[in-house]
Design an enzyme around this catalytic site. Structure first.
Site, PDB file in Angstrom:
ATOM      1  N   ASP A 177       0.801  -1.423  -0.169  1.00  0.00           N
ATOM      2  CA  ASP A 177       0.159   0.031   0.102  1.00  0.00           C
ATOM      3  C   ASP A 177       0.916   1.319   0.063  1.00  0.00           C
ATOM      4  O   ASP A 177       0.545   2.296   0.446  1.00  0.00           O
ATOM      5  CB  ASP A 177      -0.884   0.043   1.224  1.00  0.00           C
ATOM      6  CG  ASP A 177      -1.991   1.026   1.316  1.00  0.00           C
ATOM      7  OD1 ASP A 177      -2.446   1.394   2.155  1.00  0.00           O
ATOM      8  OD2 ASP A 177      -2.336   1.481  -0.008  1.00  0.00           O
ATOM      9  N   GLU A 197     -11.223   3.876  -1.372  1.00  0.00           N
ATOM     10  CA  GLU A 197     -11.926   4.451  -0.096  1.00  0.00           C
ATOM     11  C   GLU A 197     -12.772   5.730  -0.020  1.00  0.00           C
ATOM     12  O   GLU A 197     -12.354   6.515  -0.558  1.00  0.00           O
ATOM     13  CB  GLU A 197     -10.884   4.484   0.712  1.00  0.00           C
ATOM     14  CG  GLU A 197      -9.628   5.356   0.557  1.00  0.00           C
ATOM     15  CD  GLU A 197      -8.621   4.718  -0.298  1.00  0.00           C
ATOM     16  OE1 GLU A 197      -8.676   3.550  -0.715  1.00  0.00           O
ATOM     17  OE2 GLU A 197      -7.207   5.244  -0.129  1.00  0.00           O
ATOM     18  N   LYS A 212       3.262   3.405  -5.790  1.00  0.00           N
ATOM     19  CA  LYS A 212       2.472   2.461  -6.609  1.00  0.00           C
ATOM     20  C   LYS A 212       3.480   1.980  -7.413  1.00  0.00           C
ATOM     21  O   LYS A 212       3.612   0.763  -7.929  1.00  0.00           O
ATOM     22  CB  LYS A 212       1.287   3.094  -7.431  1.00  0.00           C
ATOM     23  CG  LYS A 212       0.177   3.550  -6.381  1.00  0.00           C
ATOM     24  CD  LYS A 212      -0.180   2.739  -5.152  1.00  0.00           C
ATOM     25  CE  LYS A 212      -0.610   3.374  -4.055  1.00  0.00           C
ATOM     26  NZ  LYS A 212      -0.682   2.731  -2.693  1.00  0.00           N
TER      27      LYS A 212
HETATM   28  N1  LIG Z   1       9.188   3.177  -0.958  1.00  0.00           N
HETATM   29  C1  LIG Z   1       8.368   3.210   0.061  1.00  0.00           C
HETATM   30  N2  LIG Z   1       8.746   2.648   1.199  1.00  0.00           N
HETATM   31  C2  LIG Z   1       8.158   2.994   2.316  1.00  0.00           C
HETATM   32  C3  LIG Z   1       6.890   3.819   2.319  1.00  0.00           C
HETATM   33  N3  LIG Z   1       6.172   4.213   3.099  1.00  0.00           N
HETATM   34  C4  LIG Z   1       5.465   5.125   2.675  1.00  0.00           C
HETATM   35  N4  LIG Z   1       5.776   5.135   1.383  1.00  0.00           N
HETATM   36  C5  LIG Z   1       5.132   5.995   0.289  1.00  0.00           C
HETATM   37  C6  LIG Z   1       3.814   5.734   0.332  1.00  0.00           C
HETATM   38  C7  LIG Z   1       2.855   7.035  -0.010  1.00  0.00           C
HETATM   39  C8  LIG Z   1       1.465   6.754  -0.020  1.00  0.00           C
HETATM   40  C9  LIG Z   1       1.105   5.602  -1.149  1.00  0.00           C
HETATM   41  N5  LIG Z   1      -0.491   5.483  -0.965  1.00  0.00           N
HETATM   42  C10 LIG Z   1      -0.971   6.427  -1.909  1.00  0.00           C
HETATM   43  O1  LIG Z   1      -0.297   6.960  -2.787  1.00  0.00           O
HETATM   44  C11 LIG Z   1      -2.478   6.091  -2.132  1.00  0.00           C
HETATM   45  C12 LIG Z   1      -2.965   7.011  -2.978  1.00  0.00           C
HETATM   46  C13 LIG Z   1      -4.506   6.971  -3.265  1.00  0.00           C
HETATM   47  C14 LIG Z   1      -5.112   8.070  -3.877  1.00  0.00           C
HETATM   48  C15 LIG Z   1      -4.824   9.410  -3.947  1.00  0.00           C
HETATM   49  C16 LIG Z   1      -5.402  10.462  -4.541  1.00  0.00           C
HETATM   50  C17 LIG Z   1      -6.481  10.091  -5.439  1.00  0.00           C
HETATM   51  F1  LIG Z   1      -7.007  10.881  -6.014  1.00  0.00           F
HETATM   52  C18 LIG Z   1      -6.949   8.597  -5.324  1.00  0.00           C
HETATM   53  C19 LIG Z   1      -6.169   7.772  -4.794  1.00  0.00           C
HETATM   54  C20 LIG Z   1      -5.098   6.066  -2.499  1.00  0.00           C
HETATM   55  C21 LIG Z   1      -4.402   5.192  -1.760  1.00  0.00           C
HETATM   56  O2  LIG Z   1      -5.282   3.816  -1.292  1.00  0.00           O
HETATM   57  C22 LIG Z   1      -3.395   5.236  -1.501  1.00  0.00           C
HETATM   58  O3  LIG Z   1      -2.675   4.163  -0.915  1.00  0.00           O
HETATM   59  C23 LIG Z   1       6.601   4.488   1.075  1.00  0.00           C
HETATM   60  N6  LIG Z   1       7.499   4.222  -0.149  1.00  0.00           N
HETATM   61 MG   LIG Z   2      -3.930   2.464  -0.652  1.00  0.00          MG
END
Ligand SMILES: Nc1ncc2ncn(CCCCCNC(=O)c3cc(-c4ccc(F)cc4)cc(O)c3O)c2n1
Ligand SMILES: [Mg+2]
Length: 214
Positions: free
Chosen positions: A141, A199, A144
């Protein structure tokens, strides 16, 4: 100074959720995100699918990539048997600080190890530094475009065994096309798509469950 959304989410938990009650923490966050401010938690609809995969897997060692505010961390940890452990990786120190407090409020801190850092750096250290043999379940999660490289990294580091389950959020929205193509076409995985919604919205999204075949 202005508060951040994660700080406001934590405030709602500390004001409305019952200490030590994971379900009430989950319910409070979902209510906050529906009534006050959208936040990128896996949410209640996809959360039910997550719950069913966790309970049917009955894992003893779980890895979560991307903690954010700890919503799915609490959901998973609340379903784990007493000796089971969940390691969750969070890149952003501000998110990690909030997540630790949400996890503690829910009372699941004894089953959770939150590690700050990037998945690409931490995955190769799982065996030596965190005493992990293999993961029974991995919840993806985080960024992406890291789902595929990190899956290959877990394979290379011997962190997956025959029967290990990968469960990936957001395979439609925002989308993880290269990851989907890989797990759906690789002979090393048996994949299944669980259609749902982004969500707290009516936008299509879903979870992809992939069993590692060894
Ligand atoms: N490499 C590494 N290692 C460790 C880490 N820990 C954190 N990160 C960085 C993660 C940053 C957040 C990731 N999640 C998302 O970006 C996300 C986005 C949406 C979404 C947003 C806007 C919209 F319009 C529509 C949908 C919905 C979701 O359910 C999502 O999960 C890492 N990276
Ligand atoms: Mg997510």
């Amino acid at each position: 100074t202005q508060s951040t959304r994660p700080q406001r989410l934590l405030g709602a938990v500390q004001k409305k959720a019952t200490r030590g009650n994971p379900r009430s923490v989950i319910q409070t966050i979902d209510q906050f995100c529906r009534q006050r401010e959208w936040a990128m938690n896996v949410g209640d609809e996809k959360g039910c699918i997550l719950d069913s995969v966790v309970t049917e897997t009955n894992p003893t060692t779980v890895l979560e990539l991307g903690t954010y505010c700890g919503y799915s961390t609490v959901r998973i940890a609340s379903l784990l048997p007493p000796q089971a452990r969940l390691i969750t990786l969070e890149f952003n120190p501000d998110f990690a600080r909030i997540a630790r407090q949400v996890i503690t409020w829910a009372g699941v801190q004894d089953k959770v190890e939150l590690v700050e850092g990037a998945s690409g750096d931490l995955i190769p250290k799982m065996k030596a530094q965190f005493g992990v043999n293999t993961f029974d379940l991995v919840f993806l999660d985080h960024w992406k475009d890291r789902y595929l490289p990190d899956t290959k990294l877990m394979e290379e580091c011997g962190l997956l065994k025959k029967g290990s389950i990968l469960l990936a959020d957001n395979v439609i929205c925002p989308g993880t096309p290269d990851y989907l193509e890989y797990v759906r076409n690789s002979p090393r995985y048996q994949s299944q798509y669980f259609k749902s919604h982004l969500e707290y919205t009516k936008v299509e999204d879903g979870l992809e469950k992939s069993v590692f075949l060894g």
